[in-house]
Design a protein around this motif. Structure first.
Motif, PDB file in Angstrom:
ATOM      1  N   GLU A  92       0.834  -1.214   0.000  1.00 47.38           N
ATOM      2  CA  GLU A  92       0.000   0.000   0.000  1.00 47.38           C
ATOM      3  C   GLU A  92       0.870   1.266   0.000  1.00 47.38           C
ATOM      4  N   LEU A  93       1.830   1.311  -0.898  1.00 50.96           N
ATOM      5  CA  LEU A  93       2.727   2.465  -1.010  1.00 50.96           C
ATOM      6  C   LEU A  93       2.286   3.470  -2.067  1.00 50.96           C
ATOM      7  N   SER A  94       1.202   3.166  -2.765  1.00 53.44           N
ATOM      8  CA  SER A  94       0.778   4.037  -3.868  1.00 53.44           C
ATOM      9  C   SER A  94       0.342   5.414  -3.387  1.00 53.44           C
ATOM     10  N   SER A  95      -0.134   5.494  -2.151  1.00 57.94           N
ATOM     11  CA  SER A  95      -0.623   6.779  -1.640  1.00 57.94           C
ATOM     12  C   SER A  95       0.463   7.575  -0.921  1.00 57.94           C
ATOM     13  N   CYS A  96       1.702   7.040  -0.857  1.00 54.29           N
ATOM     14  CA  CYS A  96       2.785   7.705  -0.124  1.00 54.29           C
ATOM     15  C   CYS A  96       3.474   8.725  -1.018  1.00 54.29           C
ATOM     16  N   SER A  97       3.844   9.833  -0.404  1.00 54.48           N
ATOM     17  CA  SER A  97       4.611  10.856  -1.112  1.00 54.48           C
ATOM     18  C   SER A  97       6.097  10.525  -1.040  1.00 54.48           C
ATOM     19  N   ILE A  98       6.909  11.317  -1.738  1.00 54.22           N
ATOM     20  CA  ILE A  98       8.359  11.093  -1.725  1.00 54.22           C
ATOM     21  C   ILE A  98       8.913  11.286  -0.320  1.00 54.22           C
ATOM     22  N   GLU A  99       8.396  12.297   0.384  1.00 56.40           N
ATOM     23  CA  GLU A  99       8.874  12.554   1.751  1.00 56.40           C
ATOM     24  C   GLU A  99       8.559  11.369   2.666  1.00 56.40           C
ATOM     25  N   GLU A 100       7.352  10.811   2.543  1.00 62.40           N
ATOM     26  CA  GLU A 100       6.985   9.660   3.371  1.00 62.40           C
ATOM     27  C   GLU A 100       7.844   8.440   3.041  1.00 62.40           C
ATOM     28  N   LEU A 101       8.110   8.232   1.755  1.00 61.88           N
ATOM     29  CA  LEU A 101       8.951   7.104   1.373  1.00 61.88           C
ATOM     30  C   LEU A 101      10.370   7.276   1.897  1.00 61.88           C
ATOM     31  N   GLN A 102      10.882   8.514   1.829  1.00 64.37           N
ATOM     32  CA  GLN A 102      12.222   8.768   2.344  1.00 64.37           C
ATOM     33  C   GLN A 102      12.282   8.537   3.850  1.00 64.37           C
ATOM     34  N   GLU A 103      11.234   8.952   4.560  1.00 60.89           N
ATOM     35  CA  GLU A 103      11.180   8.752   6.002  1.00 60.89           C
ATOM     36  C   GLU A 103      11.139   7.262   6.348  1.00 60.89           C
ATOM     37  N   MET A 104      10.345   6.481   5.600  1.00 56.60           N
ATOM     38  CA  MET A 104      10.287   5.047   5.842  1.00 56.60           C
ATOM     39  C   MET A 104      11.627   4.377   5.545  1.00 56.60           C
ATOM     40  N   GLU A 105      12.305   4.845   4.490  1.00 56.46           N
ATOM     41  CA  GLU A 105      13.617   4.292   4.172  1.00 56.46           C
ATOM     42  C   GLU A 105      14.606   4.548   5.301  1.00 56.46           C
ATOM     43  N   ASN A 106      14.584   5.762   5.851  1.00 56.01           N
ATOM     44  CA  ASN A 106      15.469   6.083   6.979  1.00 56.01           C
ATOM     45  C   ASN A 106      15.141   5.215   8.198  1.00 56.01           C
ATOM     46  N   GLN A 107      13.855   4.998   8.436  1.00 51.38           N
ATOM     47  CA  GLN A 107      13.457   4.148   9.561  1.00 51.38           C
ATOM     48  C   GLN A 107      13.957   2.712   9.371  1.00 51.38           C
ATOM     49  N   LEU A 108      13.852   2.207   8.141  1.00 52.20           N
ATOM     50  CA  LEU A 108      14.308   0.848   7.875  1.00 52.20           C
ATOM     51  C   LEU A 108      15.821   0.732   8.030  1.00 52.20           C
ATOM     52  N   ILE A 109      16.570   1.754   7.582  1.00 55.01           N
ATOM     53  CA  ILE A 109      18.025   1.724   7.730  1.00 55.01           C
ATOM     54  C   ILE A 109      18.411   1.734   9.203  1.00 55.01           C
ATOM     55  N   THR A 110      17.747   2.598   9.982  1.00 56.48           N
ATOM     56  CA  THR A 110      18.029   2.650  11.419  1.00 56.48           C
ATOM     57  C   THR A 110      17.683   1.332  12.097  1.00 56.48           C
ATOM     58  N   SER A 111      16.549   0.744  11.719  1.00 54.39           N
ATOM     59  CA  SER A 111      16.142  -0.533  12.312  1.00 54.39           C
ATOM     60  C   SER A 111      17.132  -1.641  11.956  1.00 54.39           C
ATOM     61  N   LEU A 112      17.601  -1.642  10.703  1.00 56.19           N
ATOM     62  CA  LEU A 112      18.562  -2.660  10.279  1.00 56.19           C
ATOM     63  C   LEU A 112      19.874  -2.531  11.049  1.00 56.19           C
ATOM     64  N   GLN A 113      20.324  -1.312  11.273  1.00 54.70           N
ATOM     65  CA  GLN A 113      21.541  -1.100  12.054  1.00 54.70           C
ATOM     66  C   GLN A 113      21.372  -1.607  13.485  1.00 54.70           C
ATOM     67  N   ASN A 114      20.223  -1.318  14.078  1.00 53.40           N
ATOM     68  CA  ASN A 114      19.970  -1.795  15.447  1.00 53.40           C
ATOM     69  C   ASN A 114      19.930  -3.318  15.499  1.00 53.40           C
ATOM     70  N   VAL A 115      19.328  -3.949  14.483  1.00 54.82           N
ATOM     71  CA  VAL A 115      19.266  -5.407  14.444  1.00 54.82           C
ATOM     72  C   VAL A 115      20.663  -5.996  14.336  1.00 54.82           C
ATOM     73  N   ARG A 116      21.497  -5.413  13.482  1.00 59.14           N
ATOM     74  CA  ARG A 116      22.858  -5.919  13.315  1.00 59.14           C
ATOM     75  C   ARG A 116      23.679  -5.752  14.588  1.00 59.14           C
ATOM     76  N   LEU A 117      23.538  -4.616  15.248  1.00 56.57           N
ATOM     77  CA  LEU A 117      24.256  -4.405  16.502  1.00 56.57           C
ATOM     78  C   LEU A 117      23.843  -5.426  17.549  1.00 56.57           C
ATOM     79  N   ARG A 118      22.550  -5.698  17.620  1.00 57.21           N
ATOM     80  CA  ARG A 118      22.059  -6.689  18.572  1.00 57.21           C
ATOM     81  C   ARG A 118      22.585  -8.084  18.233  1.00 57.21           C
ATOM     82  N   LYS A 119      22.642  -8.404  16.941  1.00 59.33           N
ATOM     83  CA  LYS A 119      23.137  -9.692  16.505  1.00 59.33           C
ATOM     84  C   LYS A 119      24.609  -9.858  16.871  1.00 59.33           C
TER      85      LYS A 119
END
Length: 205
Positions: free
Chosen positions: A116-143
């Motif tokens: 359901e990404l069709s209704s997202c703007s560029i700013e929202e997509l960029q924000e979600m990308e940043n959230q995913l990068i931060t989450s991935l870093q936290n997961v790797r640190l925990r691992k």
């Protein structure tokens, strides 16, 4: 001659209004008295004139006390009912707010899963990308942290096993030496015996 129907509205003429008040007041008090006598009922009537003068009738002194007691109980019931209504209304509002929050969180979760990404703007997509990068870093640190803890635990267990092996080897070595010493002593104490036939002086050397 039939009496005309009186219109229920304020009498504008002051004299007529005062006369009507006196007549109807006396009639009302008389009817209240008759009702109390004929029906053995407790009746109380309180009237204040336009000028603030008090007119009253009570068939018993306890009628007003009884009225106050009943109205007080009714007020308690009314207050309790009102509190329950307010509580129910508050619970409905909180449920509606909670339902909206859950719906919003579910939508955010679907978007983070790539749906359901069709209704997202560029700013929202960029924000979600940043959230995913931060989450991935936290997961790797925990691992990495968990792997380091497992390695340290394995190293500690290895040290304990090495120490236990050394103790067992030392114990086994000490036991073998004692066996060898006992066997040597037994050999030294062993006496040779030969079978000889004849007199002692002819015993074979």
């Amino acid at each position: 001659m039939a009496r005309g129907k009186v219109q229920m509205k304020r009498i504008e003429n002051t004299t007529r209004r005062q006369v009507t008040f006196s007549k109807r007041r006396n009639g009302l008090l008389k009817k209240a008295y008759e009702l109390s006598v004929l029906c053995d009922a407790q009746v109380a009537v309180i009237i204040f004139s336009q000028r603030g003068r008090l007119y009253e009738f009570s068939s018993s002194e306890k009628t007003l006390e009884r009225y106050l007691k009943y109205t007080k109980g009714d007020q308690v019931v009314a207050d309790k009912f009102e509190d329950e209504q307010c509580s129910q209304h508050q619970m409905k509002l909180e449920s509606a707010v909670m339902a909206k929050k859950i719906e919003h969180l579910q939508l955010c979760q679907r978007k983070l899963m790539g749906q359901e990404l069709s209704s997202c703007s560029i700013e929202e997509l960029q924000e979600m990308e940043n959230q995913l990068i931060t989450s991935l870093q936290n997961v790797r640190l925990r691992k990495v942290l968990l792997l380091q803890q497992q390695i340290q635990q394995l190293q500690h267990e290895e040290i304990e096993l090495v120490q236990e092996n050394a103790s067992l080897s030392k114990l086994c070595g000490s036991g073998r030496t004692q066996c060898q010493q006992q066997w040597a002593k037994h050999k030294e104490a062993e006496v040779e015996t030969e079978l000889c036939i004849g007199l002692p002086q002819n015993r074979c050397s």
